[in-house]
Scaffold this active site. Structure first.
Site, PDB file in Angstrom:
ATOM      1  N   ASP A   1       0.840  -1.207   0.000  1.00 21.82           N
ATOM      2  CA  ASP A   1       0.000   0.000   0.000  1.00 21.82           C
ATOM      3  C   ASP A   1       0.874   1.255   0.000  1.00 21.82           C
ATOM      4  OD1 ASP A   1      -2.882   1.182   0.658  1.00 21.82           O
ATOM      5  OD2 ASP A   1      -1.396   2.287   1.846  1.00 21.82           O
TER       6      ASP A   1
ATOM      7  N   TYR B   1       3.174   9.702  -0.544  1.00 30.31           N
ATOM      8  CA  TYR B   1       4.284   9.136   0.250  1.00 30.31           C
ATOM      9  C   TYR B   1       5.638   9.332  -0.434  1.00 30.31           C
ATOM     10  CZ  TYR B   1       0.367   6.548   2.418  1.00 30.31           C
ATOM     11  OH  TYR B   1      -0.820   6.184   3.015  1.00 30.31           O
TER      12      TYR B   1
END
Ligand code: NAD
Length: 277
Positions: free
Chosen positions: A50, A55
């Site tokens: 994930d 990110y």
């Protein structure tokens, strides 16, 4: 959810099988840290990763998958469209940019990261297009409360397959969980270990020592026994292994109710009804 082993899956409402255990990579640094975490997790049996464009480590995730030598069809890859990219055209472009950074030609799951007011319906249309074009095998949302799901469903052609929410012993949101499960929307936990804050909870220590397991393992097993998909994050090989060791014990009904009763409705992350990013 039938819990079998580290590679076990739950069916989404379109028939795609999603592993119920995955590796989260929020705050894993792009480069060696995330490459090694992803490839180690896949080598020891994890089958789901994930990430999110937010990110800033999609390149490393892609490299980690290739480094593991696990064939692409056996890996379930999730990424998410960030808030500033929401809207129809910008979501299509953001998706293509994520795919390019990952070095993949399709995704397994694409999520709307947060329910940005006034934008998420157009963003959802874009996800539907990407799904119908075969570029992503399943689509879903994250951080959608009941009223945001209901609002989305008024205009959606395709029902989200997944809702990824903050979920841990201090934040159960049982009503939302029941609603999703009864509508065939798989509930997925983010921050299942409260970003490291669960380790001070005494009841968990007691249950863990009774089973000869760690607090992390007991907490993650509680996720699975509640029918919740979970994606604990670690970049340390021994913790990645520990978090995958959930399949040689079972929590009793009593253990489950003790953990359920730890709920205080306490968030460690932002409130989906009140965020400003
Ligand atoms: P988490 O609850 O998984 O906690 C991770 C932290 O717990 C690690 O940094 C480490 O310090 C500690 N830890 C992990 N395993 C341990 C172990 N066995 N023993 C002791 N300590 C351990 O937190 P998270 O990273 O916030 O959440 C997991 C994943 O969920 C993320 O990596 C990301 O993929 C996803 N996520 C999604 C959203 C969203 O808005 N959709 C938000 C946050 C996180």
């Amino acid at each position: 959810m039938k819990i079998t082993d580290i590679k076990g899956t739950v069916p989404l409402h379109n028939g795609i099988k999603m592993p119920y255990l995955g590796l989260g990579v929020f705050q894993s640094q792009n480069g060696a840290e995330v490459i090694n975490a992803v490839s180690h997790a896949l080598k020891i049996g994890y089958r789901s990763i994930d990430t999110a464009s937010f990110y800033d480590n999609e390149e490393g995730v892609g490299e980690g998958i290739r480094k593991s030598d696990i064939p692409r069809p056996e890996v379930f890859v999730t990424t998410k469209v960030w808030n500033s990219d929401q809207g129809y055209d910008s979501t299509i472009s953001a998706f293509k940019a994520s795919l390019a950074r990952l070095g993949l030609d399709y995704l397994d799951l694409y999520l709307i990261h947060w329910p940005v007011k006034g934008k998420y319906k157009q963003t959802w249309r874009a996800l539907e297009t990407l799904y119908q074009d075969g570029l992503v095998k399943s689509i879903g949302v994250s951080n959608f409360l009941r009223h945001q799901l209901d609002d989305l469903l008024q205009t959606a052609d395709i029902k989200p397959m997944v809702n990824q929410m903050e979920f841990h012993p201090r934040l159960v949101q049982q009503g939302l969980l029941d609603y999703c499960q009864s509508n065939d929307i798989v509930y997925e936990a983010w921050s299942p270990l409260m970003q490291g804050h669960i380790f001070a909870i005494e009841d968990l220590t007691r249950i863990a020592s009774k089973h000869g397991k760690s607090i992390a393992q007991v907490t993650l097993r509680w996720n699975l026994q509640k029918g919740v998909v979970t994606i604990p994050k670690s970049s340390k090989p021994h913790r990645i292994e520990e978090n995958g060791g959930l399949f040689d014990f079972e929590l009793t009904a009593d253990d489950m109710s003790i953990i359920d009763a730890l709920d205080q409705g306490k968030r460690i992350g932002p409130d989906p009804d009140n965020f400003d990013f």
